[in-house]
Design a protein around this motif. Sequence first.
Motif, PDB file in Angstrom:
ATOM      1  N   HIS A 176       0.795  -1.233   0.000  1.00 45.62           N
ATOM      2  CA  HIS A 176       0.000   0.000   0.000  1.00 45.62           C
ATOM      3  C   HIS A 176       0.824   1.279   0.000  1.00 45.62           C
ATOM      4  O   HIS A 176       0.270   2.372   0.175  1.00 45.62           O
ATOM      5  N   GLY A 177       2.133   1.138  -0.142  1.00 46.01           N
ATOM      6  CA  GLY A 177       2.988   2.318  -0.195  1.00 46.01           C
ATOM      7  C   GLY A 177       2.926   3.132   1.084  1.00 46.01           C
ATOM      8  O   GLY A 177       3.098   4.348   1.068  1.00 46.01           O
ATOM      9  N   TRP A 178       2.669   2.471   2.208  1.00 44.00           N
ATOM     10  CA  TRP A 178       2.513   3.183   3.472  1.00 44.00           C
ATOM     11  C   TRP A 178       3.733   2.898   4.345  1.00 44.00           C
ATOM     12  O   TRP A 178       3.981   1.747   4.702  1.00 44.00           O
ATOM     13  N   ASP A 179       4.433   3.968   4.652  1.00 45.32           N
ATOM     14  CA  ASP A 179       5.673   3.825   5.408  1.00 45.32           C
ATOM     15  C   ASP A 179       5.376   4.086   6.889  1.00 45.32           C
ATOM     16  O   ASP A 179       5.320   5.235   7.317  1.00 45.32           O
ATOM     17  N   ILE A 180       5.158   3.032   7.642  1.00 46.58           N
ATOM     18  CA  ILE A 180       4.806   3.250   9.056  1.00 46.58           C
ATOM     19  C   ILE A 180       6.008   3.014   9.970  1.00 46.58           C
ATOM     20  O   ILE A 180       6.968   2.338   9.594  1.00 46.58           O
ATOM     21  N   ASP A 181       5.918   3.555  11.151  1.00 46.50           N
ATOM     22  CA  ASP A 181       6.907   3.317  12.185  1.00 46.50           C
ATOM     23  C   ASP A 181       6.376   2.119  13.001  1.00 46.50           C
ATOM     24  O   ASP A 181       5.175   2.083  13.307  1.00 46.50           O
ATOM     25  N   THR A 182       7.230   1.182  13.371  1.00 48.75           N
ATOM     26  CA  THR A 182       6.710   0.013  14.095  1.00 48.75           C
ATOM     27  C   THR A 182       6.135   0.403  15.468  1.00 48.75           C
ATOM     28  O   THR A 182       5.313  -0.317  16.021  1.00 48.75           O
ATOM     29  N   GLU A 183       6.541   1.554  15.953  1.00 47.38           N
ATOM     30  CA  GLU A 183       6.012   2.045  17.237  1.00 47.38           C
ATOM     31  C   GLU A 183       4.509   2.351  17.167  1.00 47.38           C
ATOM     32  O   GLU A 183       3.855   2.536  18.185  1.00 47.38           O
ATOM     33  N   TRP A 184       3.999   2.495  15.969  1.00 50.04           N
ATOM     34  CA  TRP A 184       2.591   2.867  15.801  1.00 50.04           C
ATOM     35  C   TRP A 184       1.642   1.665  15.920  1.00 50.04           C
ATOM     36  O   TRP A 184       0.425   1.822  15.927  1.00 50.04           O
ATOM     37  N   ILE A 185       2.200   0.456  15.968  1.00 52.04           N
ATOM     38  CA  ILE A 185       1.354  -0.752  15.917  1.00 52.04           C
ATOM     39  C   ILE A 185       0.868  -1.176  17.304  1.00 52.04           C
ATOM     40  O   ILE A 185       1.640  -1.236  18.249  1.00 52.04           O
ATOM     41  N   SER A 186      -0.436  -1.494  17.383  1.00 48.79           N
ATOM     42  CA  SER A 186      -1.002  -2.164  18.561  1.00 48.79           C
ATOM     43  C   SER A 186      -1.676  -3.436  18.030  1.00 48.79           C
ATOM     44  O   SER A 186      -2.102  -3.467  16.874  1.00 48.79           O
ATOM     45  N   TYR A 187      -1.810  -4.441  18.879  1.00 45.42           N
ATOM     46  CA  TYR A 187      -2.424  -5.702  18.427  1.00 45.42           C
ATOM     47  C   TYR A 187      -3.789  -5.884  19.069  1.00 45.42           C
ATOM     48  O   TYR A 187      -4.042  -5.393  20.167  1.00 45.42           O
ATOM     49  N   SER A 188      -4.645  -6.579  18.353  1.00 46.88           N
ATOM     50  CA  SER A 188      -6.016  -6.783  18.829  1.00 46.88           C
ATOM     51  C   SER A 188      -6.556  -8.092  18.257  1.00 46.88           C
ATOM     52  O   SER A 188      -6.209  -8.465  17.128  1.00 46.88           O
ATOM     53  N   PRO A 189      -7.430  -8.782  18.993  1.00 47.41           N
ATOM     54  CA  PRO A 189      -7.979 -10.036  18.455  1.00 47.41           C
ATOM     55  C   PRO A 189      -8.853  -9.828  17.217  1.00 47.41           C
ATOM     56  O   PRO A 189      -9.091 -10.769  16.461  1.00 47.41           O
ATOM     57  N   GLY A 190      -9.353  -8.616  17.020  1.00 50.35           N
ATOM     58  CA  GLY A 190     -10.203  -8.413  15.846  1.00 50.35           C
ATOM     59  C   GLY A 190     -10.498  -6.954  15.634  1.00 50.35           C
ATOM     60  O   GLY A 190     -10.323  -6.124  16.537  1.00 50.35           O
ATOM     61  N   VAL A 191     -10.970  -6.639  14.449  1.00 51.72           N
ATOM     62  CA  VAL A 191     -11.287  -5.250  14.128  1.00 51.72           C
ATOM     63  C   VAL A 191     -12.524  -4.790  14.911  1.00 51.72           C
ATOM     64  O   VAL A 191     -12.572  -3.658  15.381  1.00 51.72           O
ATOM     65  N   VAL A 192     -13.494  -5.666  15.076  1.00 58.41           N
ATOM     66  CA  VAL A 192     -14.682  -5.262  15.840  1.00 58.41           C
ATOM     67  C   VAL A 192     -14.297  -4.934  17.291  1.00 58.41           C
ATOM     68  O   VAL A 192     -14.623  -3.842  17.778  1.00 58.41           O
TER      69      VAL A 192
END
Length: 390
Positions: A80-96
């Motif tokens: 997707h041409g999206w350059d993210i920083d790994t610090e921006w990631i959180s994890y979740s069991p699902g989108v809902v």
Amino acid sequence: MSRFEEVTDRTGTRSVKWDRSKLLFTGEDILPMWVADMDFKSPQPVLDAISERAQHGIFGYTLPDDEVHTTIQNWLNRRHGWDIDTEWISYSPGVVPSLYMMIQAFTEENDGVLIQTPVYAPFFDVIKRHNRKLVTNELKRNDTSYEIDFEDFEEKIVSNDVKAFILCNPHNPVGRVWTEEELQRMADICLKHDVVIFSDEIHADIILPGHKHVPIATLSDRINKQTITCLSPTKTFNLAGLQASYIVTADAEKKKQLDEQFKNNGMGMLNIFGLTALEAAYQHGEAWLEELNETLESHRDYVTERFHKELEGVTVIRQEGTYLMWIDFSGTGLSHQKLKDYMETEARVGLNDGKWFGEGGEGFLRMNLACPRKTLEDGVERIVQAFKRL
Ligand SMILES: Cc1ncc(COP(=O)(O)O)c(C=O)c1O
């Protein structure tokens, strides 16, 4: 035989689509083409990684590490041409579940939350269950597609003092992959009125040839900081039962607030197999995904052609992304209830009820095209024969 032609019996696996259809539809011989999962096996490297992990035999507490973060970073960059920083990631069991946390973290009781109908029904639930004010910007039908009523979008935000907007991109059920221009206009309005954007991009990878997914957060630094994006390999690689997704939040303060909300609800871990599958899919699943999108394009074209050629009063909405087809049966002259009954008792195909998606769903049903061609042809044949008899 292509892996997308293989028919696998899913009955007896506690599948919602195949084993729980009886809760929704009556009759023994209903072909289920509803719930948004696929009747395709996940890519072989994913199956291998899960088997290998299972053979290890110990399934203790587990956390994603740098390799998983980097795998996600690389995927978003490559696809997707999206350059993210790994610090921006959180994890979740699902989108809902993520949407529930986001509503709790960033809005208060009675705050206005905007959605674009017709849309995935849990969007209504997340707003209503938290006593927020449901505000809708109904999408405008334009022949065989949909567009955004931007004047109404802004007016609804202003007159309801909207605090958050839940964007669905690509859109379920109308199948639009929103263009950069459309996203820019929505984002500009949200910035102008300080509306935080919850962008549900779970369908981001299911893009039919000729279209391009643009993560709304990529439009500018300011928009990036105003947006919280939900993503997941579960739709892309048919892993919904493994429950693994993630959230990208560039604004450090918002990220902290969101992570706190997860903690306040006792959530924070990912399922081992979900994590394993995510990594294997993003590292080795790209060829499978390309083939999937080509298969879905041919399925879309097949169904569209047959319905338009052989059925009067049935209009297929042009699907640009997702594997879900939005079909307008209002020209058949049947009332909504009669349409549902007829589909069930005469065609014996289980489709999603258009009204489940709110305003604009009357006279519509949604069909899941992510099945082997043989199954698809069976479903289409059942519908064509039944509706020709009308
Ligand atoms: C737009 C949208 N968001 C979220 C989901 C479900 O996400 P999850 O299974 O990760 O909770 C779906 C499933 O169909 C969907 O279409």
